[in-house]
Design a protein around this motif. Structure first.
Motif, PDB file in Angstrom:
ATOM      1  N   TYR A  78      20.439  28.594 -15.474  1.00 36.60           N
ATOM      2  CA  TYR A  78      20.349  26.795 -15.664  1.00 36.60           C
ATOM      3  C   TYR A  78      19.463  26.725 -16.335  1.00 36.60           C
ATOM      4  O   TYR A  78      19.281  25.546 -17.006  1.00 36.60           O
ATOM      5  CB  TYR A  78      21.504  26.735 -15.292  1.00 36.60           C
ATOM      6  N   ASP A  79      18.277  27.325 -15.471  1.00 36.47           N
ATOM      7  CA  ASP A  79      16.997  26.628 -16.070  1.00 36.47           C
ATOM      8  C   ASP A  79      16.292  26.770 -17.453  1.00 36.47           C
ATOM      9  O   ASP A  79      16.411  26.214 -17.791  1.00 36.47           O
ATOM     10  CB  ASP A  79      15.778  27.267 -14.899  1.00 36.47           C
ATOM     11  N   GLN A  80      16.512  28.072 -18.243  1.00 37.62           N
ATOM     12  CA  GLN A  80      16.661  28.350 -19.744  1.00 37.62           C
ATOM     13  C   GLN A  80      17.118  27.467 -20.183  1.00 37.62           C
ATOM     14  O   GLN A  80      16.822  27.067 -21.232  1.00 37.62           O
ATOM     15  CB  GLN A  80      16.583  29.498 -19.643  1.00 37.62           C
ATOM     16  N   SER A  82      18.663  24.551 -19.438  1.00 36.74           N
ATOM     17  CA  SER A  82      18.683  23.466 -19.564  1.00 36.74           C
ATOM     18  C   SER A  82      17.029  22.775 -20.395  1.00 36.74           C
ATOM     19  O   SER A  82      17.351  21.828 -21.487  1.00 36.74           O
ATOM     20  CB  SER A  82      18.338  22.939 -18.396  1.00 36.74           C
ATOM     21  N   ALA A  83      16.684  23.725 -20.824  1.00 33.09           N
ATOM     22  CA  ALA A  83      15.707  23.700 -21.468  1.00 33.09           C
ATOM     23  C   ALA A  83      15.456  24.049 -22.826  1.00 33.09           C
ATOM     24  O   ALA A  83      14.863  23.296 -23.795  1.00 33.09           O
ATOM     25  CB  ALA A  83      14.468  25.099 -20.698  1.00 33.09           C
ATOM     26  N   GLN A  84      16.581  24.608 -23.484  1.00 32.87           N
ATOM     27  CA  GLN A  84      17.253  25.127 -25.117  1.00 32.87           C
ATOM     28  C   GLN A  84      17.585  23.791 -24.993  1.00 32.87           C
ATOM     29  O   GLN A  84      17.589  23.430 -26.891  1.00 32.87           O
ATOM     30  CB  GLN A  84      17.638  26.422 -24.579  1.00 32.87           C
ATOM     31  N   SER A 100      29.869  25.159 -12.391  1.00 36.51           N
ATOM     32  CA  SER A 100      28.805  24.290 -13.819  1.00 36.51           C
ATOM     33  C   SER A 100      29.055  23.242 -15.047  1.00 36.51           C
ATOM     34  O   SER A 100      29.101  22.679 -15.440  1.00 36.51           O
ATOM     35  CB  SER A 100      27.531  25.313 -13.996  1.00 36.51           C
ATOM     36  N   TYR A 104      28.024  20.340 -17.995  1.00 34.80           N
ATOM     37  CA  TYR A 104      27.643  19.879 -18.983  1.00 34.80           C
ATOM     38  C   TYR A 104      28.696  19.333 -19.479  1.00 34.80           C
ATOM     39  O   TYR A 104      29.065  18.170 -20.942  1.00 34.80           O
ATOM     40  CB  TYR A 104      27.976  21.667 -20.033  1.00 34.80           C
ATOM     41  N   ARG A 392      27.405  18.766  -9.459  1.00 34.78           N
ATOM     42  CA  ARG A 392      26.633  19.367  -9.261  1.00 34.78           C
ATOM     43  C   ARG A 392      26.790  20.454  -8.154  1.00 34.78           C
ATOM     44  O   ARG A 392      26.247  20.243  -7.273  1.00 34.78           O
ATOM     45  CB  ARG A 392      25.491  18.380  -8.359  1.00 34.78           C
TER      46      ARG A 392
END
Length: 433
Positions: A78-80, A82-84, A100, A104, A392
């Motif tokens: 999810y970090d990747q 979110s960055a994308q 999750s 989104y 969340r």
């Protein structure tokens, strides 16, 4: 100038790539060294990474007009992702947890798929109840369900036999909290080992999943609405008190993290390991390897319903979602073909140990002939996710698990821990943007 003309001439002669380009992002590890392209795995043929890598290779062979760019990201990814999204370049198709999806969907980052899947002959009725619930938000399918998973009782039947807890080749499972405590004491007295193996260090989500399952077992409606949870209740206090008693009497392992607990059960350090569906393949392999502690000494069962009145279980799962970004009609068609391919190969994925999401697969002789599947397949019917609009959920798992550990280990009174978990969770949900 002549060099420039030559370069342009070479470029003009280069073949044009007319394939449709689609980006797919996945978790489940990287194992290309073990899965040579277009070959069977060299080892671990039922592993998550091995199966998915082979499936993607097969899709590309069967669809030469589609070029898949496959991003492999570290779990949970999810970090990747979110960055994308922040950079305005998310993948077209991405694997995420069902829990999750509300994060989104609520922000318009993924698209509904009911109509898209219908174009390739896939409708909601094709999925198992647990899978359908996990991907349905506001009466729309927002993902292709790939699996359901849930914690299970992985049982060392050799140690159960030593403790006198086997009958007709099957483990005797408790029916009440009192049964459980009596069996756990009997087991420890006979074997000198704890009844439970648990990952209690750096694995807070396990506490929460136990709580969810046994709240569902009692028909407790602990989410009043997507923004409010109730945890300091008689139903929750009964559950936490049971696990605290088990801890206080050392009827469980205490100081193990996930890796050590997983290995510890494999090495015969306890009777029942509370962990998910994904370990079935690995433990079944051990059970078929002469000389190993689990040799001919392994089975797996759904959680026994200790509190009544309802046979239920908390489940989550993996799904494939489609990002809300601009695509050409041919790209959208390629996405639909990829999703249909994954749907058609749901049996292959179910070999991991996860529950199938396609009803026809769950009922098929092929699936039911796999080890232990008849014992757990009912979870595809009775398994329940959290309400589909609760956001969340990963963060909530950590909050609740943190407080439950404090109660079970004796750092806080049970009522205080449950009140704190309730307050912290509701505060998180209140401040959602």
């Amino acid at each position: 100038m002549s060099l420039l003309i030559m370069a342009l001439a070479i470029s003009a002669c280069s073949p044009k790539d007319e394939r449709t380009h689609v980006t797919v992002q996945r978790i489940f590890g990287e194992c290309r060294a073990n899965v040579p392209r277009d070959q069977a795995p060299l080892r671990n043929p039922d592993g998550e990474c091995e199966i998915l890598t082979g499936l993607i290779d097969q899709f590309e062979r069967e669809n030469p007009d589609i070029d898949l760019t496959v991003n492999i990201v570290a779990w949970p990814g999810y970090d990747q992702l979110s960055a994308q999204y922040a950079a305005g370049n998310p993948p077209d198709v991405v694997s995420i947890h069902m829990s999750s999806m509300p994060d989104y969907q609520s922000r318009g980052l993924i698209v509904p798929l009911t109509a898209e899947l219908a174009q390739v002959g896939v409708t909601a009725k094709a999925f198992t109840p647990a899978a359908r619930q996990g991907v349905t938000i506001k009466n729309e399918l927002y993902g292709l369900p790939f699996d359901n998973w849930t914690p299970l009782w992985h049982i060392n039947t050799g140690l159960f036999a030593k403790a006198g807890l086997m009958r007709d080749g099957e483990p005797i499972l408790p029916r009440t909290p009192e049964d459980l405590l009596a069996q756990a004491r009997q087991f420890k007295a006979a074997t000198g080992k704890p009844y439970f193996v648990q990952s209690m260090i750096n694995e807070r989500a396990a506490y929460t999943r136990n709580l969810y399952t046994y709240l569902m077992n009692q028909k407790a409606a602990f989410f009043e609405d997507p923004k409010h949870i109730r945890l300091n209740t008689p139903e929750a206090r009964r559950i936490v008190a049971l696990f605290k008693q088990i801890y206080d009497e050392s009827l469980t392992t205490k100081d193990q993290d996930y890796s050590s607990a997983t290995q510890g059960f494999m090495n015969g350090q306890g009777g029942v390991y509370l962990v998910g569906t994904w370990m079935i393949g690995a433990y079944e392999a051990e059970a078929n390897t002469p000389g190993q502690p689990l040799y001919k000494s392994y089975t797996v069962k759904p959680y026994p319903m200790l509190f009544g009145p309802e046979q239920a279980a908390y489940v989550d799962g993996h799904a494939w979602v489609v990002s809300n970004r601009e695509r050409t009609p041919t790209q959208n068609e390629a996405v639909r073909r990829f999703l249909k391919f994954l749907y058609d190969h749901n049996y292959d994925w179910s070999r991991t140990g996860h529950l199938p999401t396609v009803q026809a697969v769950a009922q098929s002789p092929q699936y039911l002939s796999l080890p232990h599947r008849r014992d757990i397949v009912a979870l595809s019917e009775i398994g329940r996710t959290l309400p589909s609009e609760v956001q969340r959920q990963f963060a909530i798992q950590d909050i609740i698990g943190d407080e439950l550990f404090s109660a079970i280990a004796g750092h806080k009174p049970i009522e205080q821990a449950l009140t704190d978990a309730e307050t912290r969770t509701n505060d998180l949900l209140f401040h959602l943007l």
